[in-house]
Motif scaffolding. Structure first.
Motif, mmCIF file in Angstrom:
data_model
loop_
_atom_site.group_PDB
_atom_site.id
_atom_site.type_symbol
_atom_site.label_atom_id
_atom_site.label_comp_id
_atom_site.label_asym_id
_atom_site.label_seq_id
_atom_site.Cartn_x
_atom_site.Cartn_y
_atom_site.Cartn_z
ATOM 1 N N UNK A 95 15.133 4.010 8.861
ATOM 2 C CA UNK A 95 15.817 5.111 8.513
ATOM 3 C C UNK A 95 16.931 4.449 7.852
ATOM 4 N N UNK A 96 17.436 4.770 6.613
ATOM 5 C CA UNK A 96 18.787 4.432 6.109
ATOM 6 C C UNK A 96 19.799 5.653 5.982
ATOM 7 N N UNK A 128 8.744 6.007 2.711
ATOM 8 C CA UNK A 128 8.292 6.380 1.326
ATOM 9 C C UNK A 128 9.516 7.169 0.428
ATOM 10 N N UNK A 129 10.652 6.974 0.920
ATOM 11 C CA UNK A 129 11.891 7.445 -0.009
ATOM 12 C C UNK A 129 12.430 6.154 -0.637
ATOM 13 N N UNK A 130 13.252 6.741 -1.786
ATOM 14 C CA UNK A 130 14.017 5.832 -2.502
ATOM 15 C C UNK A 130 15.356 6.152 -2.196
ATOM 16 N N UNK A 152 0.806 -1.152 0.065
ATOM 17 C CA UNK A 152 0.049 -0.232 -0.009
ATOM 18 C C UNK A 152 0.749 1.336 0.100
ATOM 19 N N UNK A 153 1.876 1.536 0.879
ATOM 20 C CA UNK A 153 2.734 2.640 0.901
ATOM 21 C C UNK A 153 3.172 2.826 -0.427
ATOM 22 N N UNK A 154 3.825 1.956 -1.338
ATOM 23 C CA UNK A 154 4.616 2.323 -2.472
ATOM 24 C C UNK A 154 3.629 2.527 -3.668
#
Length: 193
Positions: free
Chosen positions: A55-56, A76-78, A3-5
């Motif tokens: 978190x990356x 939600x970040x790439x 769902x988020x992507x």
């Protein structure tokens, strides 16, 4: 889990149900423990990573052992090393998890196939890559600014993430020492600021 992507993609383009199904089938779902590597310097990057949770951090280590943070990746970040993926060369970066993380991965070759099969997907990636490029251009200029302006900009854009990052990681991202960051933070908290 998807769902988020799918919601993120829907902000930019429309995929029909079949296209969503095909895209989701191409994704790998992985969990990473805090401090676990998704990519290490010297490895060839194979995947683009979409953060569902956690978190990356993407960074390089200089010859003198100093870590230089290039970017953070939150929900939600790439995040990936596009240079390594596009040139099929070893990465100069490390990507690790600063928190326990849940990530969706897509392999570059598979993504290229999907661009042909699902044209709106290529439009989506073009749009997010252009946004990333724009942010990188801003960051290059921003690193030329005085330390207090860099911190003020970081704080205005990312204050809500600051509690999730160590002072050392923020200082590295800003290109300053931890001591300078502490001084800037204390100045900001003074009355009248």
């Amino acid at each position: 889990m998807y769902a988020p992507i799918l919601a993120h993609i829907a902000k930019y383009v429309t995929l029909n149900d079949q296209e969503q199904e095909i895209f989701c089938a191409a994704l790998l779902h992985k969990r990473f423990r805090k401090h676990q590597y998704l990519l290490q310097e010297g490895e060839q990057c194979q995947y683009d990573h979409f953060v569902l949770k956690g978190c990356l951090r993407q960074y390089e280590v200089s010859e003198d052992g100093k870590e230089n943070v290039v970017q953070f990746g939150f929900e939600n970040w790439w995040m990936t090393d596009w240079h390594s993926m596009l040139t099929n060369t070893p990465s100069v970066y490390n990507i690790d998890a600063l928190e326990d993380a849940e990530v969706l991965l897509i392999e570059r070759g598979l993504l290229e196939q999907l661009f042909k099969e699902i044209p709106p997907l290529e439009v989506y990636f073009r749009k997010i890559l252009l946004q990333a490029f724009s942010a990188l251009q801003r960051r290059i200029l921003y690193l030329q600014k005085p330390a207090d302006e860099r911190y003020a900009d970081f704080f205005s854009r990312y204050a809500y993430f600051e509690q999730r990052l160590s002072q050392q990681h923020i200082a590295s991202y800003l290109g300053i020492t931890r001591e300078t960051l502490s001084r800037l933070k204390s100045q900001q908290m003074k009355p009248g600021k």
